[in-house]
Motif scaffolding. Structure first.
Motif, PDB file in Angstrom:
ATOM      1  N   TRP A  27     -57.373 -21.161 -43.413  1.00  0.00           N
ATOM      2  CA  TRP A  27     -57.192 -22.708 -43.397  1.00  0.00           C
ATOM      3  C   TRP A  27     -56.860 -23.252 -41.961  1.00  0.00           C
ATOM      4  N   PHE A  28     -55.913 -22.588 -41.384  1.00  0.00           N
ATOM      5  CA  PHE A  28     -55.202 -23.033 -40.186  1.00  0.00           C
ATOM      6  C   PHE A  28     -56.203 -22.942 -38.850  1.00  0.00           C
ATOM      7  N   GLN A  29     -56.907 -22.158 -38.801  1.00  0.00           N
ATOM      8  CA  GLN A  29     -57.759 -21.954 -37.573  1.00  0.00           C
ATOM      9  C   GLN A  29     -58.679 -23.049 -37.168  1.00  0.00           C
ATOM     10  N   PRO A  30     -59.304 -23.685 -38.397  1.00  0.00           N
ATOM     11  CA  PRO A  30     -60.149 -25.108 -37.847  1.00  0.00           C
ATOM     12  C   PRO A  30     -59.217 -26.005 -37.852  1.00  0.00           C
ATOM     13  N   ARG A  31     -57.944 -26.073 -38.078  1.00  0.00           N
ATOM     14  CA  ARG A  31     -57.110 -27.099 -38.018  1.00  0.00           C
ATOM     15  C   ARG A  31     -56.057 -26.970 -36.727  1.00  0.00           C
ATOM     16  N   LYS A  32     -56.443 -25.957 -35.959  1.00  0.00           N
ATOM     17  CA  LYS A  32     -55.377 -25.676 -34.821  1.00  0.00           C
ATOM     18  C   LYS A  32     -55.499 -26.702 -33.752  1.00  0.00           C
ATOM     19  N   GLU A  33     -56.624 -27.399 -33.786  1.00  0.00           N
ATOM     20  CA  GLU A  33     -56.357 -28.723 -32.466  1.00  0.00           C
ATOM     21  C   GLU A  33     -55.517 -29.611 -33.098  1.00  0.00           C
ATOM     22  N   GLN A  34     -55.459 -29.924 -34.582  1.00  0.00           N
ATOM     23  CA  GLN A  34     -54.819 -30.834 -35.319  1.00  0.00           C
ATOM     24  C   GLN A  34     -53.357 -30.461 -34.902  1.00  0.00           C
ATOM     25  N   TYR A  35     -52.824 -29.009 -35.132  1.00  0.00           N
ATOM     26  CA  TYR A  35     -51.725 -28.733 -34.948  1.00  0.00           C
ATOM     27  C   TYR A  35     -51.122 -28.937 -33.566  1.00  0.00           C
ATOM     28  N   GLN A  36     -52.146 -28.886 -32.513  1.00  0.00           N
ATOM     29  CA  GLN A  36     -51.732 -29.197 -31.137  1.00  0.00           C
ATOM     30  C   GLN A  36     -51.455 -30.514 -30.870  1.00  0.00           C
ATOM     31  N   MET A  37     -52.054 -31.277 -31.412  1.00  0.00           N
ATOM     32  CA  MET A  37     -51.964 -32.557 -31.160  1.00  0.00           C
ATOM     33  C   MET A  37     -50.905 -33.425 -31.826  1.00  0.00           C
ATOM     34  N   LEU A  38     -50.769 -32.937 -33.059  1.00  0.00           N
ATOM     35  CA  LEU A  38     -49.838 -33.637 -34.079  1.00  0.00           C
ATOM     36  C   LEU A  38     -48.285 -33.076 -34.019  1.00  0.00           C
ATOM     37  N   ILE A  39     -48.217 -31.821 -33.675  1.00  0.00           N
ATOM     38  CA  ILE A  39     -46.938 -31.211 -33.658  1.00  0.00           C
ATOM     39  C   ILE A  39     -46.912 -30.507 -32.390  1.00  0.00           C
ATOM     40  N   LYS A  40     -47.376 -29.679 -31.621  1.00  0.00           N
ATOM     41  CA  LYS A  40     -47.026 -28.800 -30.650  1.00  0.00           C
ATOM     42  C   LYS A  40     -46.629 -29.827 -29.301  1.00  0.00           C
ATOM     43  N   ILE A  41     -47.835 -30.409 -28.932  1.00  0.00           N
ATOM     44  CA  ILE A  41     -47.441 -31.567 -27.784  1.00  0.00           C
ATOM     45  C   ILE A  41     -46.295 -32.510 -27.891  1.00  0.00           C
ATOM     46  N   PRO A  42     -46.393 -33.159 -29.188  1.00  0.00           N
ATOM     47  CA  PRO A  42     -45.072 -34.116 -29.200  1.00  0.00           C
ATOM     48  C   PRO A  42     -43.902 -33.306 -29.341  1.00  0.00           C
ATOM     49  N   MET A  43     -43.673 -32.105 -29.889  1.00  0.00           N
ATOM     50  CA  MET A  43     -42.560 -31.428 -29.758  1.00  0.00           C
ATOM     51  C   MET A  43     -42.291 -31.155 -28.396  1.00  0.00           C
ATOM     52  N   LEU A  44     -43.168 -30.649 -27.451  1.00  0.00           N
ATOM     53  CA  LEU A  44     -42.692 -30.257 -26.208  1.00  0.00           C
ATOM     54  C   LEU A  44     -42.307 -31.365 -25.617  1.00  0.00           C
ATOM     55  N   GLN A  45     -42.665 -32.649 -25.942  1.00  0.00           N
ATOM     56  CA  GLN A  45     -42.158 -34.001 -25.069  1.00  0.00           C
ATOM     57  C   GLN A  45     -41.087 -34.197 -25.674  1.00  0.00           C
ATOM     58  N   LEU A  46     -40.637 -34.084 -26.962  1.00  0.00           N
ATOM     59  CA  LEU A  46     -39.294 -34.388 -27.547  1.00  0.00           C
ATOM     60  C   LEU A  46     -38.373 -33.494 -26.600  1.00  0.00           C
ATOM     61  N   VAL A  47     -38.567 -32.098 -26.539  1.00  0.00           N
ATOM     62  CA  VAL A  47     -37.486 -31.193 -26.060  1.00  0.00           C
ATOM     63  C   VAL A  47     -37.257 -31.637 -24.579  1.00  0.00           C
ATOM     64  N   GLU A  48     -38.528 -32.017 -23.832  1.00  0.00           N
ATOM     65  CA  GLU A  48     -38.458 -32.747 -22.361  1.00  0.00           C
ATOM     66  C   GLU A  48     -37.213 -33.919 -22.528  1.00  0.00           C
ATOM     67  N   GLN A  49     -37.328 -34.720 -23.329  1.00  0.00           N
ATOM     68  CA  GLN A  49     -36.587 -35.656 -23.253  1.00  0.00           C
ATOM     69  C   GLN A  49     -35.225 -35.551 -23.696  1.00  0.00           C
ATOM     70  N   LEU A  50     -35.016 -34.488 -24.704  1.00  0.00           N
ATOM     71  CA  LEU A  50     -33.702 -34.019 -25.015  1.00  0.00           C
ATOM     72  C   LEU A  50     -33.071 -33.237 -23.765  1.00  0.00           C
ATOM     73  N   ASN A  51     -33.797 -32.649 -23.147  1.00  0.00           N
ATOM     74  CA  ASN A  51     -33.117 -32.020 -21.768  1.00  0.00           C
ATOM     75  C   ASN A  51     -32.818 -33.237 -20.980  1.00  0.00           C
ATOM     76  N   ALA A  52     -33.273 -34.384 -20.925  1.00  0.00           N
ATOM     77  CA  ALA A  52     -32.744 -35.368 -20.010  1.00  0.00           C
ATOM     78  C   ALA A  52     -31.414 -35.873 -20.678  1.00  0.00           C
ATOM     79  N   ALA A  53     -31.463 -35.796 -21.842  1.00  0.00           N
ATOM     80  CA  ALA A  53     -29.883 -36.176 -22.558  1.00  0.00           C
ATOM     81  C   ALA A  53     -28.926 -34.959 -22.223  1.00  0.00           C
ATOM     82  N   PHE A  54     -29.303 -33.694 -22.510  1.00  0.00           N
ATOM     83  CA  PHE A  54     -28.467 -32.751 -21.972  1.00  0.00           C
ATOM     84  C   PHE A  54     -27.854 -32.717 -20.739  1.00  0.00           C
ATOM     85  N   SER A  55     -28.674 -33.133 -19.993  1.00  0.00           N
ATOM     86  CA  SER A  55     -28.153 -33.307 -18.356  1.00  0.00           C
ATOM     87  C   SER A  55     -26.967 -34.111 -18.280  1.00  0.00           C
ATOM     88  N   SER A  56     -26.824 -35.234 -19.104  1.00  0.00           N
ATOM     89  CA  SER A  56     -25.611 -36.044 -19.067  1.00  0.00           C
ATOM     90  C   SER A  56     -24.347 -35.404 -19.725  1.00  0.00           C
TER      91      SER A  56
END
Length: 238
Positions: A27-56
């Protein structure tokens, strides 16, 4: 907050709910690109911006997003549960000067139904457990003051974690911090409204939860903190 994160797509939650019902490679392998676009990439972006908050408010916890975000693949080698994928998405922010990555940390995860923020100590090794108890036994008044902060109590509530049924060896039952010393875990936890996940309020809400937890997390990390090194901000360049 600068660089607002817009939230995850509602389709990300749908993906996780479907994964829970179809947790297999076919089930997952044909939908791996969906996982990347919907979850993994946004999650990395969220963590990056949380890092900006942590810096303060907690610059020693700024963490490379690629290291902070957990892989979705489960290690099934020693588990009876052979489902190959995790159904929760998580990130961790340890103290970057802690010895061998030990000590208290910040953490959050979400599933298709739950959003949780955490700060503290969850599964300490025996030597860590002894170090935490020595810290608490000597500085319990400071810890009680931190835990009694009104904003902390309003935002994340009371100290949580498993407790021993008896006072640990080396301490007397009449110790002023007897209850704190019986802890096997020391953590603060906030279960947040899952509806936040798909809104721009997600980033500031997580940051606010971690901000009020920071004095407690820093306190618990004293036994394992090494000399501070200059912290560089880590950005992905999205």
């Amino acid at each position: 907050m600068k660089g607002d994160f817009p939230g995850f797509s509602p389709d990300a939650l749908t993906f996780l709910r479907n994964l829970k019902r179809n947790n297999r490679r076919e089930w997952f392998q044909p939908r791996k690109e969906q996982y990347q676009m919907l979850i993994k990439i946004p999650m990395l972006q969220l963590v990056e911006q949380l890092n900006a908050a942590f810096s303060s408010f907690a610059p020693n916890y700024v963490t490379d997003p690629q290291k902070a975000v957990f892989r979705i693949y489960r290690d099934t080698r020693f588990s009876h549960d052979k489902t190959p994928y995790k159904t929760h998405i998580a990130a961790i922010f340890p103290r970057n000067s802690a010895e061998r990555m030990r000590g208290a940390c910040f953490y959050f995860h979400f599933t298709g139904k739950e959003l949780l923020a955490f700060g503290g100590v969850y599964h300490p090794e025996r030597d860590e457990l002894l170090a935490y108890r020595a810290l608490v036994g000597e500085h319990y008044q400071e810890l009680e003051e931190i835990l009694g902060d009104k904003r902390l109590r309003r935002t994340v509530g009371r100290l949580q974690g498993e407790q021993m049924s008896r006072t640990p060896k080396g301490y007397t039952p009449d110790h002023p911090a007897e209850s704190l010393l019986r802890q096997r875990q020391w953590y603060l936890e906030s279960v947040l409204d899952i509806k936040l996940l798909t809104t721009k309020r997600l980033l500031p809400t997580l940051a606010d939860s971690f901000r009020v937890m920071a004095p407690f997390v820093e306190f618990m990390n004293r036994p394992f903190a090494r000399k501070q090194k200059p912290t560089k901000m880590l950005f992905l360049g999205f």
